[in-house]
Design a protein around this motif. Structure first.
Motif, short mmCIF file in Angstrom:
data_model
loop_
_atom_site.label_atom_id
_atom_site.label_comp_id
_atom_site.label_asym_id
_atom_site.label_seq_id
_atom_site.Cartn_x
_atom_site.Cartn_y
_atom_site.Cartn_z
N PRO A 28 0.40 -1.42 -0.19
CA PRO A 28 0.08 -0.21 0.26
C PRO A 28 0.91 1.58 -0.33
CG PRO A 28 -0.74 -1.18 1.90
CD PRO A 28 0.48 -2.39 1.44
N PRO A 29 0.06 2.17 -0.43
CA PRO A 29 1.52 3.42 -0.59
C PRO A 29 2.25 3.88 0.51
CG PRO A 29 -0.97 3.73 -1.81
CD PRO A 29 -0.83 2.73 -1.47
N ASP A 30 1.32 3.97 2.47
CA ASP A 30 2.01 3.89 3.54
C ASP A 30 3.50 3.07 3.31
OD1 ASP A 30 0.14 1.91 3.71
OD2 ASP A 30 -0.11 2.62 5.77
N GLU A 31 2.98 1.51 3.14
CA GLU A 31 4.79 1.27 3.38
C GLU A 31 4.91 1.75 2.41
OE1 GLU A 31 3.47 -2.77 3.78
OE2 GLU A 31 1.86 -2.30 5.05
N ALA A 32 5.25 1.79 1.24
CA ALA A 32 6.21 2.19 0.18
C ALA A 32 6.77 3.33 0.17
CB ALA A 32 5.14 1.57 -1.18
N PHE A 33 5.79 4.64 0.38
CA PHE A 33 6.74 5.97 0.74
C PHE A 33 7.45 5.24 2.38
CE2 PHE A 33 6.44 10.11 3.05
CZ PHE A 33 6.81 10.46 1.58
N ARG A 34 7.15 4.50 3.41
CA ARG A 34 8.02 4.48 4.66
C ARG A 34 9.46 3.33 4.17
NH1 ARG A 34 3.42 3.59 7.33
NH2 ARG A 34 3.66 1.14 7.16
N LEU A 35 9.39 2.61 3.01
CA LEU A 35 10.35 2.06 2.64
C LEU A 35 11.10 3.30 1.32
CD1 LEU A 35 11.99 -0.52 2.40
CD2 LEU A 35 10.63 -0.46 0.32
N MET A 40 15.52 4.06 3.30
CA MET A 40 15.99 3.98 2.26
C MET A 40 17.17 3.39 2.78
SD MET A 40 17.40 7.71 -0.05
CE MET A 40 16.11 7.47 -0.98
N GLY A 41 17.77 3.71 3.59
CA GLY A 41 19.30 3.11 3.44
C GLY A 41 19.51 1.49 3.79
N THR A 42 17.79 0.66 4.10
CA THR A 42 17.63 -0.84 3.70
C THR A 42 18.33 -1.13 1.67
OG1 THR A 42 15.29 -0.80 3.82
CG2 THR A 42 16.84 -1.01 5.53
N TRP A 43 17.62 -0.50 1.28
CA TRP A 43 17.67 -0.69 -0.23
C TRP A 43 18.86 -0.34 -0.97
CZ3 TRP A 43 16.38 2.63 -3.22
CH2 TRP A 43 15.32 4.05 -3.07
N TRP A 44 18.93 0.70 -0.85
CA TRP A 44 19.19 1.83 -1.92
C TRP A 44 21.39 1.22 -2.56
CZ3 TRP A 44 18.38 6.65 -4.23
CH2 TRP A 44 19.59 7.58 -5.25
N PRO A 45 21.58 1.07 -3.40
CA PRO A 45 22.30 0.61 -3.54
C PRO A 45 23.94 1.52 -3.91
CG PRO A 45 21.65 0.74 -5.81
CD PRO A 45 20.90 1.28 -4.80
N PHE A 155 15.45 -1.45 -4.56
CA PHE A 155 13.80 -0.94 -4.19
C PHE A 155 12.41 -1.94 -4.20
CE2 PHE A 155 9.63 1.36 -4.32
CZ PHE A 155 9.83 1.98 -3.10
N GLU A 156 11.94 -2.19 -5.50
CA GLU A 156 11.94 -3.26 -5.77
C GLU A 156 11.21 -4.30 -4.78
OE1 GLU A 156 10.03 -2.97 -10.27
OE2 GLU A 156 12.19 -2.04 -9.93
N ALA A 157 12.50 -5.30 -5.22
CA ALA A 157 13.26 -6.44 -4.15
C ALA A 157 12.70 -6.31 -3.15
CB ALA A 157 14.67 -7.12 -4.81
N ARG A 158 12.90 -5.53 -2.40
CA ARG A 158 12.52 -4.98 -0.92
C ARG A 158 11.14 -4.82 -0.79
NH1 ARG A 158 15.33 -6.13 3.93
NH2 ARG A 158 16.49 -4.33 4.07
N ALA A 159 10.38 -4.82 -1.81
CA ALA A 159 9.20 -4.46 -1.61
C ALA A 159 8.53 -5.44 -2.03
CB ALA A 159 8.81 -2.53 -2.43
N ALA A 160 9.13 -6.80 -2.56
CA ALA A 160 8.04 -8.21 -2.72
C ALA A 160 8.54 -8.49 -1.82
CB ALA A 160 8.84 -8.13 -4.66
N ARG A 161 9.30 -8.16 -0.78
CA ARG A 161 9.45 -9.25 0.68
C ARG A 161 7.89 -9.24 1.76
NH1 ARG A 161 15.51 -8.09 2.50
NH2 ARG A 161 16.58 -8.57 0.95
#
Length: 161
Positions: A28-35, A40-45, A155-161
């Protein structure tokens, strides 16, 4: 111009096409926004997209107007990448983007999160390349076109978990 004066690009009078990316996410938008922001530090390459290179250790996103996006290094250095211009959780964030050591100009990155089916659609627009002048503006834009694909993949991979 002497050697001590900083480079100041002349703004391009010709429009330069923004970079636009759209991703469909199962959050949902709120979870994607927070991610995208708070985490950001959990997924930024950082291994490929950082100032500090091998010393890059994390990213801090200060979620508020006038907050910053800052790269952190193992040596304790901090490199500001952006300032938050608009902060509208959970639907929109706008950044003045300048991820370089010497800031000569900045572009604008706008990210929107819109509800869609059982998740949301992320829409990223990176614009205002004209701030760097015609030649450098086009060169930077052409680098960010594929660059955002590399950045958004984890980011997409993290969102898919």
């Amino acid at each position: 111009m002497t050697g001590s004066e900083p480079f100041r690009p002349t703004r391009s009078p010709k429009p330069i096409e923004p970079v636009r990316k759209v991703r469909r996410l199962g959050l949902p938008p709120d979870e994607a926004f927070r991610l995208f922001t708070d985490r950001m530090g959990t997924w930024w390459p950082l291994e490929s997209h950082s100032i500090g290179g091998a010393r890059a250790a994390g990213v801090r996103f200060e979620g508020r107007v006038n907050g910053q996006v800052v790269e952190l290094t193992t040596a304790g250095e901090e490199y500001p990448w952006a300032e938050v211009l608009e902060w509208e959780p959970p639907t929109r964030v706008v950044l003045s983007w300048h991820p370089t050591v010497e800031i000569v100009a900045a572009t604008i990155v706008e990210v929107r999160f819109e509800p869609e089916d059982d998740g949301c659609r992320l829409q990223l627009e990176h614009r205002d390349w004209e701030a760097f002048g015609e030649g450098l503006g086009h060169e930077l834009r052409n680098g960010y076109e594929p660059g955002w694909d590399v950045v958004l993949a984890p980011f997409e991979a993290r969102a898919a978990r």
